[in-house]
Design an enzyme around this catalytic site. Sequence first.
Site, mmCIF file in Angstrom:
data_model
loop_
_atom_site.group_PDB
_atom_site.id
_atom_site.type_symbol
_atom_site.label_atom_id
_atom_site.label_comp_id
_atom_site.label_asym_id
_atom_site.label_seq_id
_atom_site.Cartn_x
_atom_site.Cartn_y
_atom_site.Cartn_z
ATOM 1 N N LYS A 182 0.722 -1.199 -0.069
ATOM 2 C CA LYS A 182 -0.149 -0.096 0.111
ATOM 3 C C LYS A 182 1.039 1.414 0.026
ATOM 4 O O LYS A 182 1.899 1.277 0.816
ATOM 5 C CB LYS A 182 -0.956 0.085 1.302
ATOM 6 C CG LYS A 182 -1.979 1.091 1.303
ATOM 7 C CD LYS A 182 -2.853 1.019 2.399
ATOM 8 C CE LYS A 182 -3.766 2.051 2.483
ATOM 9 N NZ LYS A 182 -4.805 1.968 3.658
ATOM 10 N N SER A 216 -9.520 2.408 2.920
ATOM 11 C CA SER A 216 -8.777 3.039 1.850
ATOM 12 C C SER A 216 -7.808 2.005 1.264
ATOM 13 O O SER A 216 -7.265 2.368 0.311
ATOM 14 C CB SER A 216 -7.982 4.108 2.711
ATOM 15 O OG SER A 216 -7.195 3.320 3.678
ATOM 16 N N SER A 240 -10.287 0.076 7.159
ATOM 17 C CA SER A 240 -9.763 0.161 6.021
ATOM 18 C C SER A 240 -9.108 -1.022 5.509
ATOM 19 O O SER A 240 -8.576 -1.016 4.188
ATOM 20 C CB SER A 240 -8.866 1.500 5.772
ATOM 21 O OG SER A 240 -9.534 2.675 5.897
#
Length: 495
Positions: free
Chosen positions: A78, A159, A183
């Site tokens: 990420k 996210s 998330s």
Amino acid sequence: MSELTNLTLADARDKLAAKEITSVELTEAHVAAVEAGRSLNAFVTETPEKALEMAEASDARRPKGEAGAMEGLPIAIKDLFCTEGVQTTAGSHILEGFKPTYESTVTANLWRDGAVMLGKLNMDEFAMGSANITSHFGAVKNPWKRSDGSNAELVPGGSSGGSASAVAARMALAATGTDTGGSIRQPASFCGIVGIKPTYGRCSRWGVVAFASSLDQAGPMTRTVRDAAIMLGSMAGFDPKDSTSVDREVPDFEAALTGDVRGLKVGIPREYRIDGMPAEIDRVWQQGIDWLKDAGAEIVDVSLPHTRYALPAYYIVAPAEASSNLARYDGVRYGLRVPGKTLNEMYENTRAEGFGQEVKRRVMIGTYVLSAGYYDAYYLKAQKVRTLIAKDFEEAYRQCDVVLTPTAPSTAFAIGEKQDDPIAMYLNDVFTVPASMAGLPGISVPAGLGDDGLPLGLQLIGRPFDEETVLKVAGVMETAAGFTARPAALAAEPA
């Protein structure tokens, strides 16, 4: 090639150990899959050359008996984790082009154990969002499609939407995610994969771009519970550079997957049956209860009375901390700089151009609740509510070992569907936020398909630092669910 990309992390590890495949072969297959899947917009930065270098180094280490727990396994990161010499943007224009001179502790741990980096994954800007539509680099697409034949592009959740999309689409064996209010777990549910948020303090936050410092926690996103256990073992560990890191031994999470939950008590919180909850969510929840009961677990009713206040309290605490953390992006030291006639004007121009709408909204909310005259009325009160939420869980764990709930209040929705309604978007985290506010470990496991043919996840929440029980119960639930469905584009390929 699809044979290699369809392997689980555990299967790939075993094949590498048995010398049936090499890390270079495995990595080349995934590099090709990343190129083929670019239409999903899951990656911000691809690092194929670096991946192959790391794979070659891994293949050279193995014959010397130096294989680590993640040796030779290609994963993606990420874009919130700082990676030395590789662009790290947090999904924001204000950090575009920023190449850290250091490595986050979590990624350093993974590289220490032999993992291979395929690239950096797209995400909601500064991890603020539940749909992965707030990224400066454009929305990420979910590889799943509705079964009604409509070709609507769906959100992957957020996210960590890039992470979920990449893992579901077989572009990476696994990925790192971060979870502030859901998330990791919510996008895992939307994309039909496994995602675990460990206990706050289990994984170091050092080198992870901060959103809300008292909530952010790194965790793995994988296709199976066993894979999550393997990867979490590498990511976790005490870090003296992080003052919120907890000095506890990292257990053998994989060894916890005994398949035996007889005698364990599973709590069902009555407050999670919210008004207007779709029948399919209630149905899959009941199915999860039945699976665990059949496996020998005892089902008990528990009460978490302050659950209803978790979401509003979260949306005071998180923006307040974001407001403080994002003050460092001023155009002076790194990232974007937009000139102005005065220093203040340069700050204003840089932040106006560098931050997106959702980030600006949350910074303004956070600044307001921290301002003189409102601090006690909002922020302090929200922190008190947070304490009550943690006490609710403490009380519940006197009666049970884990809590079972739905992960999300719906299946994945279409891109743009809730874009103009921030409140509707925030409600996506209604089931995940309470565990985040209490700092507890939570995992989402794919449990079935909704009426629209899209994945639905179930969530297990455990005691602090008891990821072992959470993983054990999750493993049993995963076996009972027998979830083998895959996105339509992959369904025709051999499993």
